[in-house]
Design an enzyme around this catalytic site. Sequence first.
Site, short mmCIF file in Angstrom:
data_model
loop_
_atom_site.label_atom_id
_atom_site.label_comp_id
_atom_site.label_asym_id
_atom_site.label_seq_id
_atom_site.Cartn_x
_atom_site.Cartn_y
_atom_site.Cartn_z
N LEU A 24 3.80 6.82 -2.11
CA LEU A 24 5.20 7.09 -2.39
C LEU A 24 5.54 7.19 -3.86
CD1 LEU A 24 6.76 5.03 0.51
CD2 LEU A 24 6.73 7.50 0.24
N THR A 80 7.69 0.66 3.47
CA THR A 80 7.99 2.05 3.12
C THR A 80 9.30 2.16 2.36
OG1 THR A 80 6.73 3.06 4.92
CG2 THR A 80 8.57 4.32 4.06
N PHE A 102 0.81 -1.22 0.00
CA PHE A 102 0.00 0.00 0.00
C PHE A 102 0.84 1.27 0.00
CE2 PHE A 102 0.74 0.08 4.56
CZ PHE A 102 0.55 1.39 4.95
N LYS A 103 2.09 1.16 0.46
CA LYS A 103 2.94 2.35 0.51
C LYS A 103 3.18 2.93 -0.88
CE LYS A 103 3.45 1.83 4.95
NZ LYS A 103 4.68 1.54 5.66
N ASP A 104 3.05 2.11 -1.93
CA ASP A 104 3.24 2.61 -3.29
C ASP A 104 2.25 3.72 -3.63
OD1 ASP A 104 5.37 0.93 -4.17
OD2 ASP A 104 3.95 -0.72 -4.50
#
Length: 462
Positions: A116, A144, A111-113
């Site tokens: 980011l 992350t 999900f960090k994509d």
Amino acid sequence: MEYISTRGNVEARGFIDTVLMGLADDGGLMVPFKTPVISPETLEEWRSLSFQELFLEIFSYYTNDEIPYEDLKEMVYTSYGNFRAPEVTPLRKINDSLHVLELFHGPTFAFKDVALQFMGELYSYISKVRGEIIHILGATSGDTGAAAIQGVRGKEGIKICILHPHGKVSKVQELQMTTVDDSNVLNLSVEGNFDDCQKVIKELFADLDFKGRYHLRAINSINFVRILAQTVYYFYAYLQIEGSDEKKINISVPSGNFGNIFSGYLAKKMGLPINKLIIATNENNILERFVLTGEYKPGSFTGTYSPSMDIQVASNFERYLYYLLDEDTVKLSAYMSQLQTDGKITVDGELFNQVQADFAALGVKNQQCLDTIGKYEQEYGYLLDPHTACGIAAYEAFSGSGETAITFATAHPAKFDEAIALTGIKQDFPAQISALFEKPQHMTVVEHDKAEIVRQLQAFYG
């Protein structure tokens, strides 16, 4: 829109200066001076928007016109152009009461994509239009780091150093970070846990001389843009459910650092009519204990099958406390000082009642996590990663009759095959992940020693 610090000792900043500051210079976290509220009529108009269109609508309330619309649009469409699902974050119906929002279709399968990939484009844009040197420094409990590196690798004018706890992330997470050999990337594998890594990061950002001399910029969720980008998929998920304006919609969120769940809290403040915000965590259950007792007290670190939530000090907790205290910076500063001196914070009375109105929370045990993975694969043919399994377990604990739940799938199960294998389930890896095991690694193992980490940074940033 201006941005201020939760501790009240930083002059108000615009959007881009807030991005560049990351951690506020007074040690607090940057927040908008006033939270915009979206009307029900506008929400209904947004129902037909694509993820990218919705992103642009939400950010338009926060960017102060500092970024021309066409420039912002180009960044957004570039950021999500390499996601494997055209919806970016597709919503899957599991049964009549449960939907799963798949947040793992970006380049690093986590999900960090979502935040980011955009932040990488934003930092690159700022570097070019302002002539800024961008030296990114961050800590990761696994996802992350890989997403941040992927977002900025090879970009001119940017260098990135990521600290991760040595041997305490999954093998795939480690490989996604350390098989990158671009010259603008440095991986430091720290002998310690995530909280040790995060502590060093916060101390270095609090050292304003060091921060300024080496042009340090934040990629962790201490940077408000991370939080804001994540609010988009709360709106998107809610609006994908037919008749959601007439239903009680609960959202269950795997959360260790309080960033993802705080994005939901912000979405709710903006007017998204979420019924219950459910915090799912693991045996490092500081957030569950806070919701159940009113005491926020970091405890001893426990390694679990859901390592991205193996966190005892939740960085974004301060943002929530700021709003809980009715945006009183003096009271907030006193609470944070108490945390430093006493090692804990306690809220009671009306404040505690408000905490329990804002959140439900469940700390999921290791075996319950594995049992949930097995159950959903057997009953629905849907394979959960261990973090998502914690979210599902929390949904089962708190969703009532007549309520509809959305649980966030925060990572692809292939990233955590060590846990999946314990259930007896064999999974096929995506080709991109399988290929990682054939690549050489590039990382430097260091002691949990601030002076040694500083030496590594000085040599890298130049």
